[in-house]
Design a protein around this motif. Structure first.
Motif, PDB file in Angstrom:
ATOM      1  N   UNK A  41       0.829  -1.202   0.000  1.00 17.11           N
ATOM      2  CA  UNK A  41       0.000   0.000   0.000  1.00 17.11           C
ATOM      3  C   UNK A  41       0.867   1.256   0.000  1.00 17.11           C
ATOM      4  N   UNK A  42       1.908   1.262   0.826  1.00 12.78           N
ATOM      5  CA  UNK A  42       2.825   2.406   0.858  1.00 12.78           C
ATOM      6  C   UNK A  42       3.513   2.612  -0.478  1.00 12.78           C
ATOM      7  N   UNK A  43       3.889   1.522  -1.117  1.00 13.57           N
ATOM      8  CA  UNK A  43       4.533   1.623  -2.431  1.00 13.57           C
ATOM      9  C   UNK A  43       3.572   2.217  -3.458  1.00 13.57           C
ATOM     10  N   UNK A  44       2.319   1.814  -3.400  1.00 10.56           N
ATOM     11  CA  UNK A  44       1.318   2.361  -4.327  1.00 10.56           C
ATOM     12  C   UNK A  44       1.173   3.865  -4.098  1.00 10.56           C
ATOM     13  N   UNK A  45       1.010   4.255  -2.836  1.00 11.18           N
ATOM     14  CA  UNK A  45       0.842   5.676  -2.517  1.00 11.18           C
ATOM     15  C   UNK A  45       2.101   6.474  -2.841  1.00 11.18           C
ATOM     16  N   UNK A  46       3.243   5.863  -2.717  1.00 14.49           N
ATOM     17  CA  UNK A  46       4.497   6.534  -3.033  1.00 14.49           C
ATOM     18  C   UNK A  46       4.768   6.605  -4.532  1.00 14.49           C
ATOM     19  N   UNK A  47       4.259   5.644  -5.280  1.00 12.27           N
ATOM     20  CA  UNK A  47       4.441   5.628  -6.728  1.00 12.27           C
ATOM     21  C   UNK A  47       3.530   6.635  -7.424  1.00 12.27           C
ATOM     22  N   UNK A  48       2.309   6.769  -6.954  1.00 17.54           N
ATOM     23  CA  UNK A  48       1.315   7.599  -7.634  1.00 17.54           C
ATOM     24  C   UNK A  48       1.681   9.080  -7.779  1.00 17.54           C
ATOM     25  N   UNK A  49       2.501   9.664  -6.916  1.00 14.79           N
ATOM     26  CA  UNK A  49       2.854  11.076  -7.124  1.00 14.79           C
ATOM     27  C   UNK A  49       3.619  11.370  -8.410  1.00 14.79           C
ATOM     28  N   UNK A  50       3.991  10.345  -9.184  1.00 12.52           N
ATOM     29  CA  UNK A  50       4.611  10.615 -10.486  1.00 12.52           C
ATOM     30  C   UNK A  50       3.698  11.495 -11.333  1.00 12.52           C
ATOM     31  N   UNK A  51       2.399  11.427 -11.066  1.00  9.00           N
ATOM     32  CA  UNK A  51       1.427  12.185 -11.848  1.00  9.00           C
ATOM     33  C   UNK A  51       1.655  13.697 -11.713  1.00  9.00           C
ATOM     34  N   UNK A  52       2.256  14.134 -10.611  1.00 12.42           N
ATOM     35  CA  UNK A  52       2.499  15.568 -10.416  1.00 12.42           C
ATOM     36  C   UNK A  52       3.592  16.090 -11.347  1.00 12.42           C
ATOM     37  N   UNK A  53       4.362  15.200 -11.951  1.00 12.84           N
ATOM     38  CA  UNK A  53       5.406  15.607 -12.892  1.00 12.84           C
ATOM     39  C   UNK A  53       4.879  15.801 -14.309  1.00 12.84           C
ATOM     40  N   UNK A  54       3.637  15.440 -14.549  1.00 15.00           N
ATOM     41  CA  UNK A  54       3.038  15.598 -15.874  1.00 15.00           C
ATOM     42  C   UNK A  54       2.416  16.991 -15.941  1.00 15.00           C
ATOM     43  N   UNK A  55       3.060  17.876 -16.665  1.00 15.36           N
ATOM     44  CA  UNK A  55       2.679  19.286 -16.658  1.00 15.36           C
ATOM     45  C   UNK A  55       1.333  19.570 -17.313  1.00 15.36           C
ATOM     46  N   UNK A  56       0.922  18.785 -18.277  1.00 14.43           N
ATOM     47  CA  UNK A  56      -0.312  19.090 -19.009  1.00 14.43           C
ATOM     48  C   UNK A  56      -1.582  18.744 -18.228  1.00 14.43           C
ATOM     49  N   UNK A  57      -1.438  18.058 -17.105  1.00 12.31           N
ATOM     50  CA  UNK A  57      -2.604  17.704 -16.287  1.00 12.31           C
ATOM     51  C   UNK A  57      -2.778  18.770 -15.208  1.00 12.31           C
ATOM     52  N   UNK A  58      -3.993  19.321 -15.061  1.00 10.58           N
ATOM     53  CA  UNK A  58      -4.238  20.327 -14.016  1.00 10.58           C
ATOM     54  C   UNK A  58      -4.087  19.721 -12.612  1.00 10.58           C
ATOM     55  N   UNK A  59      -3.679  20.559 -11.651  1.00 10.77           N
ATOM     56  CA  UNK A  59      -3.435  20.102 -10.285  1.00 10.77           C
ATOM     57  C   UNK A  59      -4.633  19.374  -9.669  1.00 10.77           C
ATOM     58  N   UNK A  60      -5.873  19.876  -9.802  1.00  3.96           N
ATOM     59  CA  UNK A  60      -6.999  19.127  -9.201  1.00  3.96           C
ATOM     60  C   UNK A  60      -7.140  17.707  -9.769  1.00  3.96           C
ATOM     61  N   UNK A  61      -6.855  17.540 -11.054  1.00  3.20           N
ATOM     62  CA  UNK A  61      -6.945  16.205 -11.665  1.00  3.20           C
ATOM     63  C   UNK A  61      -5.817  15.319 -11.142  1.00  3.20           C
ATOM     64  N   UNK A  62      -4.624  15.893 -10.987  1.00  2.00           N
ATOM     65  CA  UNK A  62      -3.501  15.143 -10.418  1.00  2.00           C
ATOM     66  C   UNK A  62      -3.837  14.669  -9.004  1.00  2.00           C
ATOM     67  N   UNK A  63      -4.408  15.569  -8.220  1.00  6.26           N
ATOM     68  CA  UNK A  63      -4.789  15.220  -6.850  1.00  6.26           C
ATOM     69  C   UNK A  63      -5.847  14.120  -6.851  1.00  6.26           C
ATOM     70  N   UNK A  64      -6.799  14.215  -7.762  1.00 11.80           N
ATOM     71  CA  UNK A  64      -7.847  13.198  -7.862  1.00 11.80           C
ATOM     72  C   UNK A  64      -7.261  11.838  -8.257  1.00 11.80           C
ATOM     73  N   UNK A  65      -6.316  11.834  -9.185  1.00 10.61           N
ATOM     74  CA  UNK A  65      -5.670  10.577  -9.595  1.00 10.61           C
ATOM     75  C   UNK A  65      -4.890   9.983  -8.426  1.00 10.61           C
TER      76      UNK A  65
END
Length: 129
Positions: A41-65
């Motif tokens: 579970x920790x690995x999943x939660x730690x892996x998912x923040x890669x989405x914040x490095x994708x600039x074309x996705x708005x912050x609220x969508x990144x947070x939702x993902x």
């Protein structure tokens, strides 16, 4: 790749630390499957923040993902390990507690990143003068 490994390991450390608090508070006894579940579970939660490095996705969508993937991972692993009973009160309680913990951790990391950005911008401005 190095950053993803670092955040994944941080996620494992954070989830393990939070689980240790729950063990102390609720006198929980854990087996190997539970420990593995916490790490996964920790690995999943730690892996998912890669989405914040994708600039074309708005912050609220990144947070939702990030939140959606984390909550999905939590409920899959918690159902496999029988951490949360399948009763509406228990599921809602787990969701509320999970959301609060997630938001606290997210805000802490957001503040850290904002402070780092300010320092970097200050250094950039001072070198341009």
């Amino acid at each position: 790749m190095k950053k993803i490994l670092k955040t994944t390991l941080m996620g494992i450390g954070i989830s393990s630390s939070i689980m240790l608090m729950f063990i102390v508070i609720y006198d929980i006894h854990m087996g190997f499957q539970d420990v593995f579940g916490v790490y996964l579970f920790g690995a999943i939660c730690g892996f998912l923040p890669f989405v914040y490095d994708i600039e074309r996705i708005p912050l609220p969508v990144k947070l939702l993902i990030h939140f959606g993937g984390s909550i999905f991972g939590f409920f899959i692993i918690s159902s496999i390990n029988h951490w949360v009973p399948f009763k509406s009160e228990a599921l809602i309680g787990a969701l509320v507690i999970f959301t609060l913990i997630f938001l606290i951790i997210w805000v802490i990391f957001f503040i850290i990143v904002m402070q780092q950005s300010k320092k970097i911008n200050t250094k950039l401005k001072s070198t341009q003068k």
